[in-house]
Design a protein around this motif. Structure first.
Motif, PDB file in Angstrom:
ATOM      1  N   UNK A 123       0.519  -1.101   0.217  1.00  0.00           N
ATOM      2  CA  UNK A 123      -0.081  -0.512   0.593  1.00  0.00           C
ATOM      3  C   UNK A 123       1.016   0.939   0.031  1.00  0.00           C
ATOM      4  N   UNK A 124       1.845   1.178   0.643  1.00  0.00           N
ATOM      5  CA  UNK A 124       2.388   2.438   1.095  1.00  0.00           C
ATOM      6  C   UNK A 124       3.767   2.431  -0.409  1.00  0.00           C
ATOM      7  N   UNK A 125       4.279   1.527  -0.570  1.00  0.00           N
ATOM      8  CA  UNK A 125       5.038   1.906  -2.373  1.00  0.00           C
ATOM      9  C   UNK A 125       3.123   2.747  -3.160  1.00  0.00           C
ATOM     10  N   UNK A 126       2.326   1.465  -3.507  1.00  0.00           N
ATOM     11  CA  UNK A 126       1.880   1.743  -4.088  1.00  0.00           C
ATOM     12  C   UNK A 126       1.530   3.508  -4.351  1.00  0.00           C
ATOM     13  N   UNK A 127       1.161   4.105  -3.371  1.00  0.00           N
ATOM     14  CA  UNK A 127       0.367   5.765  -3.261  1.00  0.00           C
ATOM     15  C   UNK A 127       1.951   6.119  -3.309  1.00  0.00           C
ATOM     16  N   UNK A 128       3.216   6.088  -2.986  1.00  0.00           N
ATOM     17  CA  UNK A 128       4.316   7.087  -2.717  1.00  0.00           C
ATOM     18  C   UNK A 128       4.657   6.661  -4.328  1.00  0.00           C
ATOM     19  N   UNK A 129       4.278   6.253  -5.383  1.00  0.00           N
ATOM     20  CA  UNK A 129       4.887   5.521  -7.209  1.00  0.00           C
ATOM     21  C   UNK A 129       3.876   6.807  -7.852  1.00  0.00           C
ATOM     22  N   UNK A 130       2.509   6.364  -6.860  1.00  0.00           N
ATOM     23  CA  UNK A 130       0.974   6.892  -7.906  1.00  0.00           C
ATOM     24  C   UNK A 130       1.499   9.005  -7.595  1.00  0.00           C
ATOM     25  N   UNK A 131       2.073   9.208  -6.811  1.00  0.00           N
ATOM     26  CA  UNK A 131       2.806  10.673  -6.104  1.00  0.00           C
ATOM     27  C   UNK A 131       3.083  11.069  -7.045  1.00  0.00           C
ATOM     28  N   UNK A 132       4.838  10.152  -7.263  1.00  0.00           N
ATOM     29  CA  UNK A 132       5.971  10.555  -8.700  1.00  0.00           C
ATOM     30  C   UNK A 132       5.061  10.443  -9.575  1.00  0.00           C
ATOM     31  N   UNK A 133       4.166  10.240 -10.423  1.00  0.00           N
ATOM     32  CA  UNK A 133       3.480   9.579 -11.074  1.00  0.00           C
ATOM     33  C   UNK A 133       2.161  11.145 -11.803  1.00  0.00           C
ATOM     34  N   UNK A 134       2.008  11.659  -9.884  1.00  0.00           N
ATOM     35  CA  UNK A 134       1.245  12.620 -11.324  1.00  0.00           C
ATOM     36  C   UNK A 134       1.665  13.819 -11.141  1.00  0.00           C
ATOM     37  N   UNK A 135       3.339  13.697 -10.245  1.00  0.00           N
ATOM     38  CA  UNK A 135       4.141  15.118 -10.258  1.00  0.00           C
ATOM     39  C   UNK A 135       4.526  14.766 -12.141  1.00  0.00           C
ATOM     40  N   UNK A 136       4.709  13.702 -12.405  1.00  0.00           N
ATOM     41  CA  UNK A 136       5.468  13.972 -14.125  1.00  0.00           C
ATOM     42  C   UNK A 136       4.791  13.989 -14.948  1.00  0.00           C
ATOM     43  N   UNK A 137       2.979  13.873 -15.183  1.00  0.00           N
ATOM     44  CA  UNK A 137       2.281  13.890 -15.446  1.00  0.00           C
ATOM     45  C   UNK A 137       2.211  15.334 -16.641  1.00  0.00           C
ATOM     46  N   UNK A 138       2.217  16.046 -15.695  1.00  0.00           N
ATOM     47  CA  UNK A 138       1.532  17.410 -16.504  1.00  0.00           C
ATOM     48  C   UNK A 138       2.843  17.943 -17.565  1.00  0.00           C
ATOM     49  N   UNK A 139       3.662  16.923 -17.653  1.00  0.00           N
ATOM     50  CA  UNK A 139       5.209  17.890 -18.202  1.00  0.00           C
ATOM     51  C   UNK A 139       5.354  16.846 -19.461  1.00  0.00           C
ATOM     52  N   UNK A 140       4.129  15.620 -19.724  1.00  0.00           N
ATOM     53  CA  UNK A 140       3.944  14.295 -20.561  1.00  0.00           C
ATOM     54  C   UNK A 140       3.510  15.899 -22.065  1.00  0.00           C
ATOM     55  N   UNK A 141       4.535  15.394 -23.035  1.00  0.00           N
ATOM     56  CA  UNK A 141       3.964  15.981 -25.002  1.00  0.00           C
ATOM     57  C   UNK A 141       3.597  15.757 -25.633  1.00  0.00           C
ATOM     58  N   UNK A 142       3.843  14.437 -25.317  1.00  0.00           N
ATOM     59  CA  UNK A 142       4.093  13.083 -26.851  1.00  0.00           C
ATOM     60  C   UNK A 142       2.820  12.002 -26.352  1.00  0.00           C
ATOM     61  N   UNK A 143       2.422  11.478 -26.845  1.00  0.00           N
ATOM     62  CA  UNK A 143       1.696   9.739 -27.126  1.00  0.00           C
ATOM     63  C   UNK A 143       2.455   9.355 -26.150  1.00  0.00           C
ATOM     64  N   UNK A 144       3.608   9.076 -26.971  1.00  0.00           N
ATOM     65  CA  UNK A 144       4.042   7.579 -25.803  1.00  0.00           C
ATOM     66  C   UNK A 144       4.375   7.854 -24.864  1.00  0.00           C
ATOM     67  N   UNK A 145       4.937   9.465 -24.372  1.00  0.00           N
ATOM     68  CA  UNK A 145       5.153   9.564 -22.902  1.00  0.00           C
ATOM     69  C   UNK A 145       3.454   9.504 -22.270  1.00  0.00           C
ATOM     70  N   UNK A 146       2.315  10.150 -22.365  1.00  0.00           N
ATOM     71  CA  UNK A 146       1.241   9.819 -21.455  1.00  0.00           C
ATOM     72  C   UNK A 146       0.717   8.445 -21.993  1.00  0.00           C
ATOM     73  N   UNK A 147       1.121   7.519 -22.379  1.00  0.00           N
ATOM     74  CA  UNK A 147       1.096   5.760 -22.568  1.00  0.00           C
ATOM     75  C   UNK A 147       1.731   5.649 -21.434  1.00  0.00           C
ATOM     76  N   UNK A 148       3.089   6.105 -21.322  1.00  0.00           N
ATOM     77  CA  UNK A 148       3.729   5.303 -20.688  1.00  0.00           C
ATOM     78  C   UNK A 148       3.506   5.772 -19.212  1.00  0.00           C
ATOM     79  N   UNK A 149       3.034   6.708 -19.160  1.00  0.00           N
ATOM     80  CA  UNK A 149       2.924   7.148 -17.502  1.00  0.00           C
ATOM     81  C   UNK A 149       1.590   6.487 -17.043  1.00  0.00           C
ATOM     82  N   UNK A 150       0.916   5.934 -18.320  1.00  0.00           N
ATOM     83  CA  UNK A 150      -0.849   5.958 -17.937  1.00  0.00           C
ATOM     84  C   UNK A 150      -0.475   5.077 -17.513  1.00  0.00           C
TER      85      UNK A 150
END
Length: 490
Positions: A123-150
C-alpha cells in the motif's frame, strides 16, 4: 450425520437452535455464527477492538479515495488537455484504457507479494509511486510519454483493485462483510465521480496541470496518514468450515478429518456432543513468531517475521490463471466487468457530450454533472451494503440458518431494469439532444448499477471461496479490466 458434499459459499450462518458450540456475535442478533472463527490471539484482526477496526477501515478508504481520485481526475478536463498538448481525444482515452488494463494485470505482481510478505508495504509503495507519477504527467508532450505514464500509473495503482477487498475480509466476519465491501465500493466508485467535480473547478481557476499537481498533494498526504495509521492485516490461520446436517446421529463420537472433508491441520479439533458440535481453531504460527504488540512494531514498513512463513509466491502467481476455469469466479469477473465497461463509456464520453452542442457546458459544469453519479453511488452502496446484509440474513433464517453465497445475487434484480434504461437514456438521449437533465439523471442510474455490480460480484466471489479469495480476486480483476480495455476498441 455430516453432509460430505461441500458446496462453496454454503455455511451455517445462523444458529437457530443454539446447537453450534463456537463463537457467536456479541452485538446485534446473538444467534449469528462468527465465520471465519476468530482465534484467541488479540492480534488476530478478527479480534481487534471496534476502534482498531475503524482505523483499519479508514486507512483502506483513504488509500482507495486517493488512488481513485488520481486515476479519474482528468475525465472532465480532456478538452483543455487536448487543446494544450496536441494529443487527440483518442490518444487520451487510449492512455486511460492502458491504465485500466494495468490496473488488472498489475495485480498478478502485487497481490502475491502482499499476501506473502505483507499488505502494508505494498500500500505504501503504491501510494508513493502514484504521487511521483502525478508530478510527472503534466510535463508529458507526446503520445508515447502519455501512454507510458498511464501504464505506470495503472501498474503501481493496481492494489486498489484486488487488495482492498481482501483487507476488508481480513477484519470483518461474513455477516458484516457486505457492508464494508460496499463502503470500499463507495470510495472506489465515488472517488472516480468526485474527481471530475473537483477537477473542473481547479482547471478553470488554475489550469489543467494543477489538477494533477493537487492529485500529487493528495496522495502525499494519504501516504503520511497510511504510514502512521495503517496496520498489517495479514494473519496466518488454520480455517475450518463444517456443515451440520444432523448432530443427533453422532452423539458422543469423535469426528475425524475425513468426516469433515477438509484439511483441518494438525492442531484443529472437533468434538461431537449431544445437541451440537464444539469447534476449536488453533493458529498455525511458526515457532518464534509473535504478535505485533506495540505501536512502534506496527509502524514497521516490512516485518521480518513474515519471512518465517513458507514461500508460496509461485502458487499465488499461477492460481489466478487456473481460477479462470472456476465458473463462480469467472462469473464474478464477467459480472463486475459488465458493470465497469459502462462506467468507462460514461467517463470517456461525458466531457465530449456535455461540452459540445447543444449543451456547451464549461469544465466546471461538466464537473458538477458528476454530482449525480455520486448520489447514485451512495444509494447503491446502501442498497448492496446494509440492505444486502439484511436480505442475506433474512434468507438464511428462512433456510434453517444455512446461507448460500448466491443469496446476494437476488439484489441484481433491480439492475435488470436500470442498466438498459440508463444506457438508453444516456446514449440515445444524447443522440437526440434530450434535455440536459435527462443525461444527468442517466449518469446517476449508471453509477448506481456500477456500484451494485461491483459490490455483489466481489462479495459473491469472497463468500464462495473465502480461503482462496486473495488469488480469486486477482482473477476477477483480470477479467473485469480486460473487458474494460477491450470495450475501447468496440
Amino acid at each position: 450425520m455430516l453432509d460430505h458434499q461441500f458446496v462453496p459459499g454454503t455455511i451455517h450462518l445462523v444458529d437457530l437452535e443454539g446447537t453450534i458450540r463456537t463463537k457467536h456475535a456479541s452485538t446485534g442478533p446473538r444467534d449469528i455464527v462468527l465465520i471465519p472463527a476468530p482465534s484467541g490471539d488479540p492480534d488476530d484482526p478478527l479480534n481487534w477492538s471496534a476502534k482498531r477496526k475503524f482505523i483499519s477501515t479508514t486507512s483502506i478508504s483513504v488509500y482507495t479515495f486517493a488512488i481513485g481520485i488520481a486515476s479519474a481526475a482528468i475525465y472532465s478536463v480532456l478538452d483543455p488537455i487536448e487543446k494544450d498538448t496536441g494529443l487527440t481525444l483518442n490518444d487520451l482515452n487510449a492512455g486511460t484504457g492502458y491504465m485500466f488494463l494495468m490496473f488488472g494485470w498489475g495485480c498478478l505482481f502485487w497481490q502475491p507479494l502482499a499476501l506473502q510478505y505483507g499488505k502494508r508495504p505494498v500500500y505504501l509503495l503504491s501510494m508513493l509511486a502514484t504521487m511521483a507519477i502525478m508530478i510527472w504527467v503534466p510535463y508529458t508532450k507526446t503520445n508515447s510519454q502519455w501512454i507510458a505514464s498511464k501504464l505506470l500509473q495503472g501498474f503501481f495503482g493496481a492494489p486498489i483493485e484486488s487488495l482492498c477487498e481482501i483487507s476488508v475480509a481480513d477484519v470483518y466476519f461474513t455477516h458484516e462483510r457486505g457492508t464494508y465491501i460496499a463502503l470500499y465500493g463507495f470510495f472506489l466508485a465515488g472517488s472516480s465521480f468526485l474527481a471530475p467535480v473537483l477537477a473542473g473547478f481547479i482547471a478553470e481557476g488554475q489550469g489543467w496541470r494543477w489538477v494533477l499537481y493537487w492529485c500529487a498533494i493528495l496522495t502525499g498526504i494519504a501516504f503520511i496518514f497510511l504510514f502512521f495509521f495503517m496496520e498489517e492485516t495479514n494473519y496466518h490461520r488454520e480455517v475450518l468450515h463444517v456443515k451440520v446436517v444432523d448432530t443427533s446421529a453422532i452423539k458422543g463420537s469423535p469426528i475425524s478429518k475425513s468426516d469433515v472433508g477438509v484439511d483441518l491441520g494438525e492442531e484443529t479439533t472437533i468434538e461431537a456432543k449431544p445437541g451440537g458440535l464444539t469447534m476449536t481453531d488453533v493458529e498455525g504460527r511458526p515457532d518464534g513468531v509473535h504478535g505485533r504488540n506495540s505501536y512502534v512494531d506496527r509502524l514497521k514498513v516490512f516485518d521480518k517475521r513474515e519471512l518465517q512463513y513458507p514461500s508460496r509466491l509461485k502458487g499465488r502467481i499461477l492460481r489466478p490463471l487456473i481460477f479462470l476455469s472456476f465458473p463462480v469466479i469467472f462469473y464474478a469477473g464477467f459480472s463486475y466487468g459488465s458493470s465497469l465497461i459502462w462506467f468507462n463509456v460514461l467517463n470517456g464520453t461525458a466531457s465530449l457530450i456535455l461540452s459540445g452542442a447543444p449543451y456547451k457546458f464549461s469544465s466546471t459544469m461538466v464537473g458538477l454533472a458528476y454530482i449525480s453519479p455520486l448520489i447514485g453511488v451512495a444509494l447503491g452502496s446502501l442498497y448492496t451494503g446494509r440492505i444486502g446484509d439484511w436480505v442475506v440474513l433474512k434468507m438464511a433464517r428462512r433456510n434453517g440458518g444455512i446461507m448460500h453465497s448466491e443469496y446476494r445475487l437476488w439484489l441484481f434484480s433491480l439492475s435488470v431494469l436500470l442498466v438498459p434504461g440508463g444506457l438508453i437514456l444516456w446514449g440515445v438521449g444524447a443522440a437526440h439532444t434530450v434535455h440536459w437533465f435527462g443525461l444527468i439523471f442517466a449518469m446517476g442510474i449508471i453509477a448506481f448499477t456500477n456500484i451494485v455490480g461491483l459490490q455483489l460480484s466481489v462479495s459473491y466471489c469472497i463468500d464462495s471461496y473465502r480461503e482462496l479469495s486473495g488469488e480469486a480476486m486477482v482473477t476477477v480483476i483480470l477479467i473485469r479490466n480486460t473487458m474494460s480495455f477491450a470495450i475501447g476498441y468496440g
